[in-house]
Write a protein that holds these residues in place. Structure first.
Motif, PDB file in Angstrom:
ATOM      1  N   PRO A 174       0.833  -1.203   0.000  1.00  0.00           N
ATOM      2  CA  PRO A 174       0.000   0.000   0.000  1.00  0.00           C
ATOM      3  C   PRO A 174       0.869   1.255   0.000  1.00  0.00           C
ATOM      4  N   ALA A 175       0.340   2.315  -0.612  1.00  0.00           N
ATOM      5  CA  ALA A 175       1.090   3.570  -0.700  1.00  0.00           C
ATOM      6  C   ALA A 175       0.203   4.743  -0.304  1.00  0.00           C
ATOM      7  N   GLN A 176       0.844   5.810   0.137  1.00  0.00           N
ATOM      8  CA  GLN A 176       0.156   7.027   0.572  1.00  0.00           C
ATOM      9  C   GLN A 176       0.568   8.184  -0.336  1.00  0.00           C
ATOM     10  N   TYR A 177      -0.409   8.958  -0.794  1.00  0.00           N
ATOM     11  CA  TYR A 177      -0.115  10.142  -1.610  1.00  0.00           C
ATOM     12  C   TYR A 177       0.699  11.152  -0.808  1.00  0.00           C
ATOM     13  N   VAL A 178       1.773  11.682  -1.435  1.00  0.00           N
ATOM     14  CA  VAL A 178       2.607  12.711  -0.805  1.00  0.00           C
ATOM     15  C   VAL A 178       2.425  14.046  -1.514  1.00  0.00           C
ATOM     16  N   SER A 179       2.628  14.038  -2.838  1.00  0.00           N
ATOM     17  CA  SER A 179       2.532  15.285  -3.607  1.00  0.00           C
ATOM     18  C   SER A 179       2.471  14.935  -5.091  1.00  0.00           C
ATOM     19  N   HIS A 180       2.215  15.951  -5.907  1.00  0.00           N
ATOM     20  CA  HIS A 180       2.268  15.727  -7.342  1.00  0.00           C
ATOM     21  C   HIS A 180       2.670  17.021  -8.038  1.00  0.00           C
ATOM     22  N   GLU A 181       3.121  16.868  -9.280  1.00  0.00           N
ATOM     23  CA  GLU A 181       3.448  18.005 -10.136  1.00  0.00           C
ATOM     24  C   GLU A 181       2.797  17.781 -11.494  1.00  0.00           C
ATOM     25  N   GLY A 182       2.245  18.859 -12.059  1.00  0.00           N
ATOM     26  CA  GLY A 182       1.714  18.819 -13.414  1.00  0.00           C
ATOM     27  C   GLY A 182       0.502  17.925 -13.560  1.00  0.00           C
ATOM     28  N   MET A 186       0.039  13.241 -14.471  1.00  0.00           N
ATOM     29  CA  MET A 186       0.376  13.714 -13.131  1.00  0.00           C
ATOM     30  C   MET A 186       1.621  12.968 -12.662  1.00  0.00           C
ATOM     31  N   ALA A 187       2.604  13.708 -12.180  1.00  0.00           N
ATOM     32  CA  ALA A 187       3.813  13.088 -11.624  1.00  0.00           C
ATOM     33  C   ALA A 187       3.632  13.029 -10.104  1.00  0.00           C
ATOM     34  N   ILE A 188       3.326  11.849  -9.613  1.00  0.00           N
ATOM     35  CA  ILE A 188       2.953  11.681  -8.214  1.00  0.00           C
ATOM     36  C   ILE A 188       4.074  11.016  -7.427  1.00  0.00           C
ATOM     37  N   THR A 189       4.303  11.503  -6.223  1.00  0.00           N
ATOM     38  CA  THR A 189       5.197  10.846  -5.281  1.00  0.00           C
ATOM     39  C   THR A 189       4.352  10.092  -4.269  1.00  0.00           C
ATOM     40  N   TRP A 190       4.606   8.786  -4.163  1.00  0.00           N
ATOM     41  CA  TRP A 190       3.902   7.923  -3.216  1.00  0.00           C
ATOM     42  C   TRP A 190       4.859   7.495  -2.108  1.00  0.00           C
ATOM     43  N   ARG A 191       4.357   7.410  -0.898  1.00  0.00           N
ATOM     44  CA  ARG A 191       5.155   6.889   0.213  1.00  0.00           C
ATOM     45  C   ARG A 191       4.680   5.467   0.530  1.00  0.00           C
ATOM     46  N   LEU A 192       5.594   4.511   0.471  1.00  0.00           N
ATOM     47  CA  LEU A 192       5.263   3.127   0.765  1.00  0.00           C
ATOM     48  C   LEU A 192       5.064   2.924   2.258  1.00  0.00           C
ATOM     49  N   LYS A 193       4.090   2.113   2.615  1.00  0.00           N
ATOM     50  CA  LYS A 193       3.880   1.803   4.022  1.00  0.00           C
ATOM     51  C   LYS A 193       4.898   0.787   4.529  1.00  0.00           C
ATOM     52  N   GLN A 194       5.498   0.022   3.603  1.00  0.00           N
ATOM     53  CA  GLN A 194       6.542  -0.921   3.967  1.00  0.00           C
ATOM     54  C   GLN A 194       7.780  -0.617   3.133  1.00  0.00           C
ATOM     55  N   THR A 195       8.890  -0.367   3.813  1.00  0.00           N
ATOM     56  CA  THR A 195      10.130   0.025   3.138  1.00  0.00           C
ATOM     57  C   THR A 195      10.612  -1.078   2.193  1.00  0.00           C
TER      58      THR A 195
END
Length: 209
Positions: A174-182, A186-195
């Motif tokens: 699972p991933a959590q939305y962090v931010s996006h550009e454009g 959409m260029a999205i940065t996701w944060r993983l819940k498990q490294t």
């Protein structure tokens, strides 16, 4: 998942899990071969794997590998024996409220057009840079769902493979939305819940290097 993998080509799409199991049980030679295969594969596990965090009943383990068919079969109602066709990189499952995002890291091979060479890569062991389909605007229904998935109660699951020659995708969890550009894409940065394990991060970094 096993029944779907074995029977999706021979059973009608409305077939129940019971019908799929009955078909499998009619072939003892296949059952015997599977028993040998399971023993062999258990010796090849290279990552410690546990089920998706949060008590989810869907049987997918982060840092294990799955085909598209297996992923969909795992997410479908339990009484289904077959899974629908999935050929694109994204799939929204309204019944489960899950966005499945499957991407290929090395796009130098395969049939990638200039409009589908999305820049997908691991920024770090817990951050993933991913680009949406080229038609997705930030204010569209899909774009809003990506940005507000936590508030809306939906989930985002990421799957990655090194190249198009790989049939199976690593489940990043699972991933959590962090931010996006454009937008578009959409260029999205996701944060993983498990490294990510160190070896997977190195592999992913090398695939886009």
């Amino acid at each position: 998942m096993l029944v779907a993998q074995l029977s999706s080509q021979v059973l009608p799409k409305e077939a129940s899990l019971s019908e799929g199991l009955t078909l499998l049980w009619q072939h003892p030679q296949i059952r015997a071969e599977l028993k040998e295969l399971f023993s062999l594969l258990s010796d090849r596990l290279n990552h410690l794997q546990s089920m998706t965090p949060g008590g989810d009943s869907i049987p997918l383990a982060p840092h294990a590998r799955y085909t598209r068919l297996e992923i969909l079969a795992a997410c479908l109602p339990e009484d289904r024996a077959t899974a629908p066709v999935w050929q694109t990189g994204v799939r929204w499952l309204p019944e489960s409220k899950i966005d499945l995002l499957a991407f290929t890291l090395d796009k130098t091979k395969g049939q990638f057009s200039p409009t589908t060479r999305y820049r997908d890569y691991a920024i770090s062991r817990d951050l993933i840079h991913w680009e949406s389909q080229s038609i997705t605007r930030s204010q569209s229904e899909t774009g809003v769902r990506y940005r507000n998935h936590s508030k809306q109660g939906s989930r985002v699951w990421l799957f990655a493979r090194e190249s198009v020659s790989d049939r199976a995708f690593w489940f990043l969890g699972p991933a959590q939305y962090v931010s996006h550009e454009g937008e578009q894409p959409m260029a999205i940065t996701w944060r993983l819940k498990q490294t990510l394990p160190g070896d997977l991060f190195q592999t992913f970094a090398a695939a886009v290097g």
